[in-house]
Design an enzyme around this catalytic site. Structure first.
Site, PDB file in Angstrom:
ATOM      1  CG  HIS A   1      -1.629  -7.189  -1.664  1.00 31.23           C
ATOM      2  ND1 HIS A   1      -2.877  -7.639  -2.011  1.00 31.23           N
ATOM      3  CD2 HIS A   1      -1.443  -6.272  -0.946  1.00 31.23           C
ATOM      4  CE1 HIS A   1      -3.385  -6.528  -1.679  1.00 31.23           C
ATOM      5  NE2 HIS A   1      -2.896  -5.756  -0.912  1.00 31.23           N
TER       6      HIS A   1
ATOM      7  CD  GLU B   1       0.744  -5.454   2.105  1.00 39.29           C
ATOM      8  OE1 GLU B   1      -0.091  -6.124   2.685  1.00 39.29           O
ATOM      9  OE2 GLU B   1       0.923  -4.196   1.876  1.00 39.29           O
TER      10      GLU B   1
ATOM     11  CG  ASP C   1      -0.310   0.208   2.447  1.00 38.68           C
ATOM     12  OD1 ASP C   1       0.902  -0.665   2.656  1.00 38.68           O
ATOM     13  OD2 ASP C   1      -0.781   0.871   3.327  1.00 38.68           O
TER      14      ASP C   1
ATOM     15  CG  ASP D   1       3.485 -16.082  -6.184  1.00 34.37           C
ATOM     16  OD1 ASP D   1       3.142 -15.023  -6.109  1.00 34.37           O
ATOM     17  OD2 ASP D   1       4.012 -16.459  -7.303  1.00 34.37           O
TER      18      ASP D   1
HETATM   19  O1  G3I Z   1       0.227 -10.397  19.014  1.00 36.83           O
HETATM   20  C1  G3I Z   1      -0.693 -11.336  18.823  1.00 36.83           C
HETATM   21  C2  G3I Z   1      -0.428 -12.713  19.572  1.00 36.83           C
HETATM   22  O2  G3I Z   1      -0.456 -12.364  20.905  1.00 36.83           O
HETATM   23  C3  G3I Z   1      -1.530 -13.745  19.110  1.00 36.83           C
HETATM   24  O3  G3I Z   1      -0.939 -14.859  19.550  1.00 36.83           O
HETATM   25  C4  G3I Z   1      -1.282 -13.795  17.801  1.00 36.83           C
HETATM   26  C5  G3I Z   1      -2.547 -14.783  17.081  1.00 36.83           C
HETATM   27  O4  G3I Z   1      -3.798 -14.210  16.868  1.00 36.83           O
HETATM   28  O5  G3I Z   1      -1.592 -12.535  17.007  1.00 36.83           O
HETATM   29  C6  G3I Z   1      -0.728 -11.500  17.262  1.00 36.83           C
HETATM   30  O6  G3I Z   1      -1.294 -10.181  16.560  1.00 36.83           O
HETATM   31  C7  G3I Z   1      -0.868 -10.057  15.101  1.00 36.83           C
HETATM   32  C8  G3I Z   1      -0.064  -8.920  15.153  1.00 36.83           C
HETATM   33  O7  G3I Z   1       0.029  -8.834  13.611  1.00 36.83           O
HETATM   34  C9  G3I Z   1       1.215  -8.819  15.781  1.00 36.83           C
HETATM   35  O8  G3I Z   1       2.043  -9.671  15.141  1.00 36.83           O
HETATM   36  C10 G3I Z   1      -2.200 -10.108  14.444  1.00 36.83           C
HETATM   37  O9  G3I Z   1      -2.940 -11.395  14.421  1.00 36.83           O
HETATM   38  C11 G3I Z   1      -1.880  -9.820  12.872  1.00 36.83           C
HETATM   39  O10 G3I Z   1      -2.956  -9.806  12.238  1.00 36.83           O
HETATM   40  C12 G3I Z   1      -1.209  -8.588  12.786  1.00 36.83           C
HETATM   41  O11 G3I Z   1      -0.716  -8.579  11.505  1.00 36.83           O
HETATM   42  C13 G3I Z   1      -0.185  -7.156  11.041  1.00 36.83           C
HETATM   43  C14 G3I Z   1      -1.164  -6.695   9.890  1.00 36.83           C
HETATM   44  O12 G3I Z   1      -0.498  -5.434   9.414  1.00 36.83           O
HETATM   45  C15 G3I Z   1      -2.498  -6.392  10.227  1.00 36.83           C
HETATM   46  O13 G3I Z   1      -2.481  -5.198  11.172  1.00 36.83           O
HETATM   47  C16 G3I Z   1       1.135  -7.384  10.694  1.00 36.83           C
HETATM   48  O14 G3I Z   1       2.058  -7.559  11.969  1.00 36.83           O
HETATM   49  C17 G3I Z   1       1.642  -6.245   9.991  1.00 36.83           C
HETATM   50  O15 G3I Z   1       2.940  -6.069   9.233  1.00 36.83           O
HETATM   51  C18 G3I Z   1       0.800  -5.788   8.908  1.00 36.83           C
HETATM   52  O16 G3I Z   1       1.193  -4.634   8.043  1.00 36.83           O
HETATM   53  C19 G3I Z   1       0.552  -4.195   7.062  1.00 36.83           C
HETATM   54  C20 G3I Z   1      -0.057  -2.676   7.261  1.00 36.83           C
HETATM   55  O17 G3I Z   1      -1.202  -2.942   8.439  1.00 36.83           O
HETATM   56  C21 G3I Z   1      -0.591  -1.884   6.331  1.00 36.83           C
HETATM   57  N1  G3I Z   1       0.525  -2.060   4.943  1.00 36.83           N
HETATM   58  C22 G3I Z   1       0.920  -3.298   4.834  1.00 36.83           C
HETATM   59  C23 G3I Z   1       1.393  -4.045   5.934  1.00 36.83           C
HETATM   60  C24 G3I Z   1       2.083  -5.469   5.617  1.00 36.83           C
HETATM   61  O18 G3I Z   1       1.231  -6.466   5.623  1.00 36.83           O
HETATM   62  O1  9MR Z   2      -3.862  -3.529   0.376  1.00 34.04           O
HETATM   63  C1  9MR Z   2      -3.950  -3.567   1.681  1.00 34.04           C
HETATM   64  C2  9MR Z   2      -2.881  -4.044   2.219  1.00 34.04           C
HETATM   65  O2  9MR Z   2      -1.542  -3.352   2.250  1.00 34.04           O
HETATM   66  C3  9MR Z   2      -2.936  -4.292   3.886  1.00 34.04           C
HETATM   67  O3  9MR Z   2      -1.756  -4.762   4.410  1.00 34.04           O
HETATM   68  C4  9MR Z   2      -4.285  -5.261   4.133  1.00 34.04           C
HETATM   69  C5  9MR Z   2      -4.686  -5.256   5.682  1.00 34.04           C
HETATM   70  O4  9MR Z   2      -4.653  -4.152   6.179  1.00 34.04           O
HETATM   71  O5  9MR Z   2      -5.186  -4.589   3.614  1.00 34.04           O
HETATM   72  C6  9MR Z   2      -5.186  -4.550   2.039  1.00 34.04           C
HETATM   73  O6  9MR Z   2      -6.488  -4.063   1.590  1.00 34.04           O
HETATM   74  C7  9MR Z   2      -7.374  -4.738   1.532  1.00 34.04           C
HETATM   75  C8  9MR Z   2      -8.559  -4.304   2.388  1.00 34.04           C
HETATM   76  O7  9MR Z   2      -8.062  -4.480   3.798  1.00 34.04           O
HETATM   77  C9  9MR Z   2      -9.802  -4.866   2.305  1.00 34.04           C
HETATM   78  N1  9MR Z   2     -10.379  -4.869   0.923  1.00 34.04           N
HETATM   79  C10 9MR Z   2      -9.151  -5.422   0.157  1.00 34.04           C
HETATM   80  C11 9MR Z   2      -7.964  -4.882   0.033  1.00 34.04           C
HETATM   81  C12 9MR Z   2      -6.811  -5.319  -1.062  1.00 34.04           C
HETATM   82  O8  9MR Z   2      -7.042  -4.888  -2.133  1.00 34.04           O
END
Ligand code: G3I
Ligand code: 9MR
Ligand code: ZN
Length: 472
Positions: A399, A451, A91, A442
């Protein structure tokens, strides 16, 4: 888990012989690892925001300047100029907290293995006499400086209200918002600005001083601020990077400022903040391990012997535990839970092992770290090299909006890897019958497994740079 066959492993795979004696530090660098450093480093350049990427440097990923409009401070009529920095991931959001993990990794990588970094990455600053990794980190630092308020507080992020479609950067034209100050962002900011000071002092004294002033200003804000965790306001659907505990960010800042200034004021804060149940991780949310690394390897011999002794003992105990798990694991890795971004978590462990090796030269730790890299480069249940553009098989459909828009996978990007919790619809639909370590696909739709992110590439770069110096 099925066992992998030789054919499934990409050619870039190199075998791990746990009994083999390793060459000593400073041995001749490993050419295969060395060849990955430039493309993995160039990913940061290709993620640059707010400027045009010329085709001479960016090839098919060139684009006009993007996200240049002033951003509205959320719920106000104030607009700020906060252009610049790297797009976070697939993103186009720019988030302070993960940005600081990425900068910390790059600066520590340069400190640990300066000779691994050339001035020839094919970026606009190449040939200016400064290692390109430092030019690249500076691009992000300059943006971070714009994210600080006069009172020292640092805004959490700048994004639109929603994630856009899979469009090129300049095509995301919705209004940009700057979101409230958080203490996690402010602590991380203070820490990386302090880390920057000694590294840039001989390159550009005025810039280095600006970083140090900004760091101190952020630190003083924190001293008087109660925890300000960030939560997405309702109606905002971009990355949250929330963190309920800011104690580790405060600790990291105190450690880095002690290193930058030598002032005991910061060391006594660091000592008071050390532990309290805090983790020593190197994540975007848990940064205690970076504070520890600063006190052990930040350049200044720390005056608090007791604190240093504890940190060192904990680090070595952690490395023993990680090595043991690695040796017992069929794939040579130290994680047994595959979270979103599992490739980062396992490379963070590799980085911890390499830091432990710096504290006490131990071949076992280096072998374990190398086994982690081996997994990333193809020695995993999917038999795929998780870095785009390398290995026999690598992700073709990350992604990642610039790749989707160009119709080609940008090279040198580390994808997130298996996520056992099936956080997107494609993963849920296609992977639910699979074992945890195989929950990777993939597919461009699978943002929770396929991603990319700057703070995943940064730890890969650290591991590559440090291992390149440790020989084959
Ligand atoms: O910390 C809990 C843990 O206690 C628990 O046991 C486990 C299982 O439920 O979950 C853990 O939390 C996770 C958290 O990351 C910390 O690691 C969540 O499930 C998981 O959904 C969360 O994922 C993050 C994701 O965003 C959603 O918020 C990723 O770390 C993070 O790298 C990712 O970052 C995204 C940005 O939001 C948007 N841009 C792209 C980027 C990469 O995908
Ligand atoms: O593209 C988004 C990605 O960068 C984020 O990690 C992810 C989770 O926050 O969300 C993706 O966007 C999705 C959105 O959350 C739900 N609708 C579909 C989007 C992907 O195209
Ligand atoms: Zn942009």
């Amino acid at each position: 888990m099925e066992s992998i066959t030789k054919q499934e492993i990409s050619p870039i795979f190199f075998s791990v012989d746990k009994n083999r004696r390793l060459p000593h530090d400073d041995a001749e660098s490993n050419p295969m690892i060395q060849s990955l450093i430039k493309p993995v480093g160039r990913m940061f350049f290709l993620q640059r925001c707010g400027i045009a990427l010329e085709s001479a440097h960016a090839g098919e990923f060139s684009h006009p300047a993007c996200h240049t409009a002033p951003a509205r401070v959320f719920h106000s009529d104030t607009f700020l100029h906060v252009s610049g920095g790297w797009h976070d991931a697939g993103d186009y959001g720019r988030y302070v907290v993960p940005a600081c993990k990425a900068i910390a990794d790059l600066l520590l990588a340069f400190r640990a293995a300066p000779e691994a970094f050339g001035d020839d990455w094919g970026i606009p600053e190449s040939g200016n006499g400064v290692a390109d990794v430092l030019d690249e980190a500076r691009f992000e630092l300059e943006w971070l400086l714009r994210m600080q308020r006069d009172d020292g507080g640092v805004y959490h992020k700048v994004t639109c209200a929603y994630f856009p479609d899979m469009v090129a950067p300049q095509q995301e034209r919705a209004e940009l918002f700057v979101f409230p100050v958080s203490t996690a962002a402010t602590g991380d900011f203070s820490a990386v600005m302090a880390m920057a000071y000694p590294l840039y002092e001989s390159i550009d004294r005025a810039f280095a001083k600006k970083c140090l002033r900004a760091s101190v200003n952020a630190y003083e804000f924190l001293k008087h601020a109660k925890p300000l965790p960030f939560h997405n306001p309702s109606g905002v659907v971009t990355g949250e990077y929330g963190d309920e505990s800011d104690a580790d960010e405060r600790y990291f800042a105190a450690c880095a400022l002690y290193q930058a200034t030598g002032q005991s004021y910061y060391l006594s804060d660091a000592s008071a903040l050390y532990r309290n149940g805090r983790s020593a991780d190197l994540g975007w949310a848990d940064v205690g391990g970076y504070g520890n690394a600063m006190l052990l390897f930040g350049g200044r011999a720390c005056e608090d012997d007791i604190l240093v002794g504890r940190i060192r003992a904990d680090l070595l105990a952690t490395a023993e535990r990680l090595s043991e798990r690695t040796e017992q694991s069929p794939y040579g890795i130290s994680i047994d839970e595959f979270l979103w971004g599992s490739n980062m978590y396992l490379l963070n462990n590799a980085m911890t092992l390499l830091l432990a090796n710096d504290a006490q030269d131990t071949e076992r730790y280096v072998a374990a770290a190398r086994a982690h890299l081996n997994y990333i480069l193809g020695g995993n249940p999917s038999g795929i090299c998780y870095v785009t553009g390398f290995g026999g098989r690598s992700p073709q459909h990350p992604h990642h909006r610039p790749s989707a828009a160009a119709g080609a996978a940008m090279p040198g990007m580390l994808v997130g890897g298996p996520d056992q919790y099936l956080h997107d619809l494609t993963a849920k639909t296609l992977l639910s019958g699979k074992p945890a370590a195989e929950r990777y696909i993939d597919s461009v739709e699978s943002y929770s497994t396929n991603e990319v992110a700057v703070y995943w590439n940064s730890v890969l770069l650290y591991v590559l740079a440090r291992l390149s110096r440790l020989g084959a």
